[in-house]
Design a protein around this motif. Structure first.
Motif, PDB file in Angstrom:
ATOM      1  N   SER A  42       7.184   1.791  13.612  1.00  0.00           N
ATOM      2  CA  SER A  42       5.946   0.959  13.533  1.00  0.00           C
ATOM      3  C   SER A  42       5.038   1.399  12.186  1.00  0.00           C
ATOM      4  CB  SER A  42       5.004   1.438  14.734  1.00  0.00           C
ATOM      5  OG  SER A  42       3.806   0.806  14.464  1.00  0.00           O
ATOM      6  N   ALA A  43       5.372   2.553  11.682  1.00  0.00           N
ATOM      7  CA  ALA A  43       4.735   3.056  10.509  1.00  0.00           C
ATOM      8  C   ALA A  43       5.239   2.351   9.546  1.00  0.00           C
ATOM      9  CB  ALA A  43       4.826   4.651  10.541  1.00  0.00           C
ATOM     10  N   ALA A  44       6.673   2.284   9.399  1.00  0.00           N
ATOM     11  CA  ALA A  44       7.492   1.706   8.298  1.00  0.00           C
ATOM     12  C   ALA A  44       6.824   0.168   8.183  1.00  0.00           C
ATOM     13  CB  ALA A  44       8.717   1.791   8.362  1.00  0.00           C
ATOM     14  N   ASP A  45       6.853  -0.321   9.431  1.00  0.00           N
ATOM     15  CA  ASP A  45       6.450  -1.724   9.288  1.00  0.00           C
ATOM     16  C   ASP A  45       4.804  -2.023   8.976  1.00  0.00           C
ATOM     17  OD1 ASP A  45       6.756  -4.757  10.329  1.00  0.00           O
ATOM     18  OD2 ASP A  45       4.981  -4.228  11.531  1.00  0.00           O
ATOM     19  N   ALA A  46       4.093  -0.925   9.405  1.00  0.00           N
ATOM     20  CA  ALA A  46       2.623  -1.131   8.902  1.00  0.00           C
ATOM     21  C   ALA A  46       2.575  -0.826   7.471  1.00  0.00           C
ATOM     22  CB  ALA A  46       1.922  -0.019   9.545  1.00  0.00           C
ATOM     23  N   TYR A  47       3.584   0.039   6.950  1.00  0.00           N
ATOM     24  CA  TYR A  47       3.339   0.461   5.557  1.00  0.00           C
ATOM     25  C   TYR A  47       3.918  -0.922   4.541  1.00  0.00           C
ATOM     26  CZ  TYR A  47       4.362   2.895   0.990  1.00  0.00           C
ATOM     27  OH  TYR A  47       4.127   3.062  -0.172  1.00  0.00           O
ATOM     28  N   GLU A  48       4.982  -1.674   4.999  1.00  0.00           N
ATOM     29  CA  GLU A  48       5.163  -2.664   4.293  1.00  0.00           C
ATOM     30  C   GLU A  48       4.380  -3.688   4.496  1.00  0.00           C
ATOM     31  OE1 GLU A  48       6.628  -6.621   3.698  1.00  0.00           O
ATOM     32  OE2 GLU A  48       6.093  -6.076   5.777  1.00  0.00           O
ATOM     33  N   LEU A  49       3.693  -3.879   5.300  1.00  0.00           N
ATOM     34  CA  LEU A  49       2.514  -4.979   5.612  1.00  0.00           C
ATOM     35  C   LEU A  49       1.422  -4.582   4.457  1.00  0.00           C
ATOM     36  CD1 LEU A  49       1.169  -7.475   7.393  1.00  0.00           C
ATOM     37  CD2 LEU A  49       0.311  -5.713   8.768  1.00  0.00           C
ATOM     38  N   ALA A  50       1.084  -3.183   4.564  1.00  0.00           N
ATOM     39  CA  ALA A  50      -0.049  -2.900   3.668  1.00  0.00           C
ATOM     40  C   ALA A  50       0.335  -3.039   2.170  1.00  0.00           C
ATOM     41  CB  ALA A  50      -0.368  -1.332   3.769  1.00  0.00           C
ATOM     42  N   VAL A  51       1.647  -2.812   1.859  1.00  0.00           N
ATOM     43  CA  VAL A  51       2.055  -2.895   0.254  1.00  0.00           C
ATOM     44  C   VAL A  51       1.984  -4.471   0.044  1.00  0.00           C
ATOM     45  CG1 VAL A  51       3.704  -2.526  -1.250  1.00  0.00           C
ATOM     46  CG2 VAL A  51       3.057  -0.840   0.090  1.00  0.00           C
ATOM     47  N   SER A  52       2.602  -5.262   0.980  1.00  0.00           N
ATOM     48  CA  SER A  52       2.794  -6.695   0.781  1.00  0.00           C
ATOM     49  C   SER A  52       1.500  -7.578   0.905  1.00  0.00           C
ATOM     50  CB  SER A  52       4.055  -7.011   1.352  1.00  0.00           C
ATOM     51  OG  SER A  52       3.666  -7.091   2.907  1.00  0.00           O
ATOM     52  N   ARG A  53       0.700  -7.172   1.797  1.00  0.00           N
ATOM     53  CA  ARG A  53      -0.226  -7.886   2.143  1.00  0.00           C
ATOM     54  C   ARG A  53      -1.628  -7.457   1.774  1.00  0.00           C
ATOM     55  NH1 ARG A  53       1.477 -13.366   3.156  1.00  0.00           N
ATOM     56  NH2 ARG A  53       3.537 -13.091   3.910  1.00  0.00           N
ATOM     57  N   PHE A  54      -1.827  -6.150   1.723  1.00  0.00           N
ATOM     58  CA  PHE A  54      -3.317  -5.642   1.668  1.00  0.00           C
ATOM     59  C   PHE A  54      -3.652  -4.962   0.370  1.00  0.00           C
ATOM     60  CE2 PHE A  54      -2.984  -5.288   6.609  1.00  0.00           C
ATOM     61  CZ  PHE A  54      -3.326  -6.684   6.738  1.00  0.00           C
ATOM     62  N   LEU A  55      -2.935  -3.891   0.044  1.00  0.00           N
ATOM     63  CA  LEU A  55      -3.385  -3.145  -0.964  1.00  0.00           C
ATOM     64  C   LEU A  55      -3.509  -3.676  -2.350  1.00  0.00           C
ATOM     65  CD1 LEU A  55      -0.979  -0.021  -0.084  1.00  0.00           C
ATOM     66  CD2 LEU A  55      -3.160  -0.458   0.681  1.00  0.00           C
ATOM     67  N   LEU A 113      -0.398 -14.136  10.116  1.00  0.00           N
ATOM     68  CA  LEU A 113      -1.124 -14.320  11.607  1.00  0.00           C
ATOM     69  C   LEU A 113       0.096 -14.233  12.691  1.00  0.00           C
ATOM     70  CD1 LEU A 113      -3.078 -17.643  10.487  1.00  0.00           C
ATOM     71  CD2 LEU A 113      -3.936 -15.458  10.732  1.00  0.00           C
ATOM     72  N   LYS A 114       1.235 -14.584  12.567  1.00  0.00           N
ATOM     73  CA  LYS A 114       2.127 -14.195  13.500  1.00  0.00           C
ATOM     74  C   LYS A 114       2.090 -12.793  13.918  1.00  0.00           C
ATOM     75  CE  LYS A 114       5.519 -17.879  12.304  1.00  0.00           C
ATOM     76  NZ  LYS A 114       6.776 -18.185  11.853  1.00  0.00           N
ATOM     77  N   ARG A 115       1.781 -11.793  13.027  1.00  0.00           N
ATOM     78  CA  ARG A 115       1.799 -10.559  13.062  1.00  0.00           C
ATOM     79  C   ARG A 115       0.559  -9.762  14.057  1.00  0.00           C
ATOM     80  NH1 ARG A 115       4.700  -8.272   7.766  1.00  0.00           N
ATOM     81  NH2 ARG A 115       5.303  -6.184   9.080  1.00  0.00           N
ATOM     82  N   LEU A 116      -0.470 -10.992  13.980  1.00  0.00           N
ATOM     83  CA  LEU A 116      -1.776 -10.539  14.455  1.00  0.00           C
ATOM     84  C   LEU A 116      -1.742  -9.947  15.879  1.00  0.00           C
ATOM     85  CD1 LEU A 116      -4.615 -10.439  13.686  1.00  0.00           C
ATOM     86  CD2 LEU A 116      -5.066 -12.689  14.847  1.00  0.00           C
ATOM     87  N   PRO A 117      -0.952 -10.383  16.838  1.00  0.00           N
ATOM     88  CA  PRO A 117      -0.908  -9.603  18.043  1.00  0.00           C
ATOM     89  C   PRO A 117      -0.478  -8.111  18.050  1.00  0.00           C
ATOM     90  CG  PRO A 117       0.127 -11.606  18.303  1.00  0.00           C
ATOM     91  CD  PRO A 117      -0.194 -11.679  16.748  1.00  0.00           C
ATOM     92  N   ARG A 118       0.267  -7.934  17.251  1.00  0.00           N
ATOM     93  CA  ARG A 118       0.569  -6.313  17.071  1.00  0.00           C
ATOM     94  C   ARG A 118      -0.350  -5.581  16.084  1.00  0.00           C
ATOM     95  NH1 ARG A 118       6.507  -5.782  14.532  1.00  0.00           N
ATOM     96  NH2 ARG A 118       5.948  -7.920  13.689  1.00  0.00           N
ATOM     97  N   LEU A 119      -1.044  -6.411  15.131  1.00  0.00           N
ATOM     98  CA  LEU A 119      -1.922  -5.922  14.092  1.00  0.00           C
ATOM     99  C   LEU A 119      -3.337  -5.518  14.784  1.00  0.00           C
ATOM    100  CD1 LEU A 119      -2.313  -4.907  11.105  1.00  0.00           C
ATOM    101  CD2 LEU A 119      -2.991  -7.355  10.794  1.00  0.00           C
TER     102      LEU A 119
END
Length: 524
Positions: free
Chosen positions: A137-150, A166-172
């Motif tokens: 989960s941490a790796a997935d969140a990290y990839e999301l942060a680098v590719s979408r947020f940071l 938006l597809k990942r919103l239920p997990r996010l």
């Protein structure tokens, strides 16, 4: 990076020669701007400073080299690489953990999925499998942060409305509404394991009880990815940034304190220095403390973040820093050592609560760079950097050299030294200290203009992260931008490098959520 023709040879001023300021200067120089960097202090580096004394070389700020791919991307934007600029060493173990005497042996944390899960399983049956899922989960969140947020400037909400996100919103969503402490405690029972997973919140300027659980991504960095060290210390990172900036034409002036940012018709025109000089520019980028920039360098009519805005914001904690030169070896300490009290919640209440006080005993961090790098201490000696999170209150006082700081600060330092001696099994530690310097919230306020004497920037609470964090462009003044730890994307050296890149993205009108494209490698 290909310089846009319209920006070639236009004057730009960067306020501050810390990590963000030097990084911004290098990127702007590569874009074709004529850059002048104005640093109020006599030394560059800002909070990533260096203090040399009697043969010891102390880093006075950052000491964890994490997110190596962010460094690598930054260097590649400038046509170089981490390997060309730095001599990086992987730490093994990544760090050691101590608790109070009588609560169990020290725990060595070795990076890597297999080693980390084995350690967790040895301390709590079933925790190995739980950590495996946690790190996924941490790796997935990290990839999301680098590719979408940071790397998103948030000049539009297009990135947040991307169908893939938006597809990942239920997990996010649960990761944004649940605290990191709650997220960890649902999965692990062993108190030290909970602390290992929760302490990274401190590096984000907050507590695990306030940080959104999305920040469990930090455990991907130390437990799975690994911890590196730039040989020579973080001063080498600063020198690399200075080198890259000056090679691209930047002129760095120290002892040059900016008093005001000048503007005409809400457009930045340059700066006025404390010595009365005026310098003109088409672009001003302030990497100074955001509170000082907004409330002191700009008139009220041009402030994007006026004083009332700050009354509703949370600073990172302050810090009591101890720089100690010690005679003899200290094998009880690894390069990084964490010391945790049993009263975990009480410690954070002392730092962040209404009755703010210096914790005693304290959960704290010890860096022993001489374990890896003999160049930072004279032969036969050790170099120690101790960090104790304390309230962000400059009234706590200032430190000094050889016990010359404010009495309350020096008394707290004495208690910390005694705690390390007892808890880590170094009974004669105090007697072996040959160099001592303390740095306290009052120093951060006086030396760096840090709001409320905080050590890191705006804390990474939910309402001060991502889209809710101050932008890198002024809302009131065209041609004025910001970079550094209190603006997007946040706290830490990698984040300061990204904030410099966000300034360039803003100038280009690049609204994509990802990083700038790296230039194609030059073939030999």
């Amino acid at each position: 990076m290909t310089p846009p023709a319209e920006d070639a040879h236009r004057p730009a001023i960067v306020i501050g020669a810390g990590v963000a300021g030097l990084a911004t200067a290098a990127l702007l120089g590569a874009e074709g701007w004529d850059v002048t960097v104005l640093e109020a202090r006599d030394e560059i580096g800002g909070r990533a400073g260096v203090w040399e004394h009697d043969g010891f070389v102390f880093d006075t700020g950052p000491s964890w080299y994490l997110m190596p791919e962010v460094f690598e991307h930054f260097f590649r934007l400038l046509g170089t690489s981490s390997a060309e600029q730095l001599d990086l060493v992987r730490l093994d173990p990544a760090y050691r953990v101590y608790g109070p005497p009588g609560t169990g042996d020290a725990i060595d944390v070795v990076s890597g999925r297999e080693a980390s899960t084995a350690l967790f399983e040895s301390l709590e049956p079933g925790a190995g499998a739980a950590l495996d899922a946690y790190l996924d989960s941490a790796a997935d969140a990290y990839e999301l942060a680098v590719s979408r947020f940071l790397y998103d400037t948030y000049s539009t909400t297009a990135g947040l409305r991307d169908p893939a996100l938006l597809k990942r919103l239920p997990r996010l969503a649960p990761l944004l509404t649940r605290s990191l402490a709650d997220h960890v405690e649902r999965r692990f029972a062993h108190p030290r394991l909970r602390q290992i997973l929760g302490y990274p919140a401190v590096f984000l300027g907050t507590s695990p009880y306030s940080a959104p659980s999305l920040y469990h991504l930090m455990s991907h960095l130390d437990l799975a990815d690994g911890v590196l060290y730039p040989r020579g210390g973080f001063g080498e990172v600063v020198r690399a940034l200075e080198r890259l900036a000056t090679e691209r034409g930047a002129v760095i002036e120290t002892g040059a304190r900016v008093a005001h940012i000048t503007a005409t018709d809400a457009a930045a025109t340059g700066v006025r220095l404390a010595d009365g000089r005026r310098l003109d520019a088409d672009l001003v980028v302030s990497t100074a403390d955001l509170h000082r920039t907004e409330t002191e360098m700009l008139p009220p009519s041009l402030q994007s973040y006026p004083e009332p805005w700050w009354t509703k914001r949370t600073p990172s904690p302050g810090a009591l820093l101890l720089l100690l030169g010690v005679e003899g070896e200290l094998p009880q300490l690894t390069h990084h050592t964490l010391v945790f009290t049993d009263d975990w919640r009480g410690n954070f209440a002392d730092v962040f609560g209404r009755t703010a006080r210096i914790p005693d005993p304290a959960s704290l961090y010890v860096c022993r760079p001489s374990a890896t790098d003999p160049s930072v201490a004279p032969a036969g000696h050790e170099n120690l950097f101790l960090l104790v999170p304390v309230p962000a209150e400059p009234e706590l006082g200032r430190g000094g050299v050889d016990g010359a700081g404010d009495p309350a600060i020096e008394a707290a330092a004495d208690r910390v030294i005694a705690q390390i001696a007892s808890w880590c099994g170094i009974r004669d530690l105090a007697d072996r200290i040959v160099v001592r310097r303390t740095i306290a919230p009052g120093d951060f306020a006086a030396e760096y203009g840090a709001w409320r004497g905080n050590a890191l920037g705006l804390a990474h609470t939910l309402r001060q992260s991502a889209v809710f964090r101050p932008r890198t462009t002024s809302r009131r003044v065209s041609g004025l931008a910001y970079a550094g730890a209190s603006v997007l994307p946040g706290i830490g050296v990698p984040m300061c490098l990204i904030s410099a890149e966000l300034v360039v993205k803003g100038l280009r009108g690049d609204r994509s959520p990802g990083p700038l494209a790296e230039p194609a490698p030059v073939e030999a």
